[in-house]
Design a protein around this motif. Structure first.
Motif, PDB file in Angstrom:
ATOM      1  N   PRO A 201     -17.868  -5.086  19.297  1.00 14.68           N
ATOM      2  CA  PRO A 201     -17.722  -5.967  18.135  1.00 14.68           C
ATOM      3  C   PRO A 201     -16.329  -5.906  17.526  1.00 14.68           C
ATOM      4  O   PRO A 201     -15.686  -4.853  17.500  1.00 14.68           O
ATOM      5  N   ARG A 202     -15.883  -7.051  17.052  1.00 15.57           N
ATOM      6  CA  ARG A 202     -14.609  -7.167  16.342  1.00 15.57           C
ATOM      7  C   ARG A 202     -14.846  -7.907  15.037  1.00 15.57           C
ATOM      8  O   ARG A 202     -15.591  -8.889  14.984  1.00 15.57           O
ATOM      9  N   LEU A 203     -14.186  -7.444  13.999  1.00 12.60           N
ATOM     10  CA  LEU A 203     -14.347  -8.011  12.666  1.00 12.60           C
ATOM     11  C   LEU A 203     -13.104  -8.826  12.339  1.00 12.60           C
ATOM     12  O   LEU A 203     -12.015  -8.268  12.184  1.00 12.60           O
ATOM     13  N   ILE A 204     -13.258 -10.137  12.239  1.00 10.98           N
ATOM     14  CA  ILE A 204     -12.106 -11.027  12.072  1.00 10.98           C
ATOM     15  C   ILE A 204     -12.000 -11.518  10.629  1.00 10.98           C
ATOM     16  O   ILE A 204     -12.826 -11.185   9.783  1.00 10.98           O
ATOM     17  N   ASP A 205     -10.972 -12.320  10.364  1.00 10.01           N
ATOM     18  CA  ASP A 205     -10.681 -12.908   9.045  1.00 10.01           C
ATOM     19  C   ASP A 205     -10.487 -11.808   8.004  1.00 10.01           C
ATOM     20  O   ASP A 205     -11.419 -11.395   7.326  1.00 10.01           O
ATOM     21  N   LEU A 206      -9.249 -11.378   7.865  1.00  9.98           N
ATOM     22  CA  LEU A 206      -8.933 -10.195   7.069  1.00  9.98           C
ATOM     23  C   LEU A 206      -8.217 -10.508   5.759  1.00  9.98           C
ATOM     24  O   LEU A 206      -7.648  -9.611   5.142  1.00  9.98           O
ATOM     25  N   ASP A 207      -8.253 -11.763   5.305  1.00 10.57           N
ATOM     26  CA  ASP A 207      -7.480 -12.117   4.127  1.00 10.57           C
ATOM     27  C   ASP A 207      -8.114 -11.671   2.814  1.00 10.57           C
ATOM     28  O   ASP A 207      -7.474 -11.766   1.761  1.00 10.57           O
ATOM     29  N   CYS A 208      -9.355 -11.182   2.858  1.00  8.28           N
ATOM     30  CA  CYS A 208     -10.024 -10.738   1.620  1.00  8.28           C
ATOM     31  C   CYS A 208     -10.214  -9.213   1.561  1.00  8.28           C
ATOM     32  O   CYS A 208     -10.946  -8.701   0.709  1.00  8.28           O
ATOM     33  N   ILE A 209      -9.577  -8.478   2.462  1.00 13.26           N
ATOM     34  CA  ILE A 209      -9.736  -7.018   2.534  1.00 13.26           C
ATOM     35  C   ILE A 209      -9.329  -6.354   1.214  1.00 13.26           C
ATOM     36  O   ILE A 209      -8.364  -6.753   0.571  1.00 13.26           O
ATOM     37  N   ARG A 210     -10.086  -5.323   0.840  1.00  4.68           N
ATOM     38  CA  ARG A 210      -9.706  -4.446  -0.286  1.00  4.68           C
ATOM     39  C   ARG A 210      -9.541  -3.027   0.261  1.00  4.68           C
ATOM     40  O   ARG A 210     -10.393  -2.556   1.021  1.00  4.68           O
ATOM     41  N   LEU A 211      -8.502  -2.354  -0.121  1.00  4.55           N
ATOM     42  CA  LEU A 211      -8.296  -0.960   0.285  1.00  4.55           C
ATOM     43  C   LEU A 211      -8.999   0.000  -0.665  1.00  4.55           C
ATOM     44  O   LEU A 211      -9.278   1.144  -0.294  1.00  4.55           O
ATOM     45  N   ASN A 212      -9.269  -0.456  -1.862  1.00  2.24           N
ATOM     46  CA  ASN A 212     -10.036   0.316  -2.838  1.00  2.24           C
ATOM     47  C   ASN A 212     -11.157  -0.564  -3.374  1.00  2.24           C
ATOM     48  O   ASN A 212     -11.243  -0.830  -4.574  1.00  2.24           O
ATOM     49  N   GLY A 213     -11.985  -1.041  -2.454  1.00  2.42           N
ATOM     50  CA  GLY A 213     -13.056  -1.949  -2.817  1.00  2.42           C
ATOM     51  C   GLY A 213     -14.397  -1.249  -2.943  1.00  2.42           C
ATOM     52  O   GLY A 213     -14.569  -0.115  -2.490  1.00  2.42           O
TER      53      GLY A 213
END
Length: 311
Positions: A201-213
């Motif tokens: 599996p690969r997780l795509i579309d990374l424009d909403c990532i949070r590093l401290n979410g």
């Protein structure tokens, strides 16, 4: 009003025509000259850009200042550097900034059905949950741009009493510490889970990532979008079931499978966070009609709480 709508419609049409000409006259020939793009290929519209797809790779092309591809690449770099274990599930991205346009390239992965995505989602989520921020145990609303933006939208649409009720539930959740802070995808759903040539599996579309979410929000995001995939029910309608405790069996079992128990405060926090993310990142405009059922449930709980506290 009619003149304004006509102007907006004409402007969108002219913009779409310009983007199409720009792609055909400059972007595609440039990619072919560089030997990066080969036939057959197809071109698809995307938010503030376009996606050019060939057999093995795809190219996300920015077609406006508000394109998110630079943000997506920055998120990819920061997340994979901070947590190297994410390399195995994130796409292999490369960013190119040319004179007249910029684009993001990555391997083309294969889409999968909802049932397979649910299985992969559980494993992906467990890996994502290991990517924690040990220095951050809890967060405040002021630490989250998404929560802040979402609360601003609600404050503009509703009166002070309603806004305070929403704020109190979010603050209660954040102060409880009943969540985990770390890597959060922010757009975690079945359509963003694909597989590579090895079936991984690969997780795509990374424009909403949070590093401290708040990682639990990803789990709720998945089950709400799972319901949309099955029934077409939009998330701001489905969230009402979670707020009033009448969650259908399948979404509830998937959420529990992630190791997340639904709570009213989690649902309200998700509501505010997603409103903020989509209004802030993509300019989406929510209305009282859209949010009415969910806000009505929050108001109902507030009235019941007030009644119970009175002698």
């Amino acid at each position: 009003m009619l003149l304004k709508r006509t102007y907006s419609y004409g402007r969108r049409k002219l913009g779409a025509l310009w983007h199409k000409l720009f792609l055909c006259a400059l972007v595609v020939p440039w990619l072919r000259i560089r030997g990066e793009l080969s036939k057959p290929y197809s071109v698809h519209p995307a938010y503030r850009g376009a996606v050019v797809v060939e057999q093995k790779r795809l190219y996300k092309v920015a077609l406006g200042r508000k394109s998110t591809i630079a943000i997506e690449y920055g998120n990819y770099v920061q997340a994979s550097q901070r947590w190297p274990e994410l390399h195995g599930i994130l796409p292999d991205c490369q960013f190119h900034d040319e004179f007249l346009f910029s684009y993001l390239t990555m391997t083309r992965y294969q889409p999968i059905g909802l049932e397979r995505a649910i299985v992969h989602a559980s494993n992906l989520y467990q890996l994502m949950r290991t990517c924690r921020s040990p220095e951050t145990q809890t967060i405040a609303m002021s630490d989250s741009e998404e929560l802040g933006a979402g609360f601003e939208v609600i404050s503009q649409l509703y009166d002070d009493a309603t806004s305070r009720a929403v704020h109190e539930h979010v603050e209660s959740f954040l102060n409880s510490g009943d969540y985990h802070v770390g890597f959060a995808h922010g757009d975690f759903h079945s359509r963003n889970i694909m597989v590579d040539d090895c079936g991984k599996p690969r997780l795509i579309d990374l424009d909403c990532i949070r590093l401290n979410g708040i990682q639990e929000l990803d789990a709720l995001y998945f089950v709400l979008e799972m319901e949309w995939s099955e029934s077409g029910a939009l998330w701001y309608r489905t969230i009402v079931d979670f707020l009033c405790g009448s969650v259908p069996c399948n979404p509830k079992s998937v959420l529990s499978g992630f190791g997340v128990e639904n709570s009213f405060a989690l649902g309200v926090t998700y509501l505010v966070d997603r409103i903020g993310q989509e209004s802030r990142n993509f300019g989406f405009k929510y209305t009282r009609e859209m949010l009415g059922p969910a806000i009505g449930e929050i108001q109902s709980v507030k009235r019941k709480s007030r009644g119970a506290s009175q002698p």
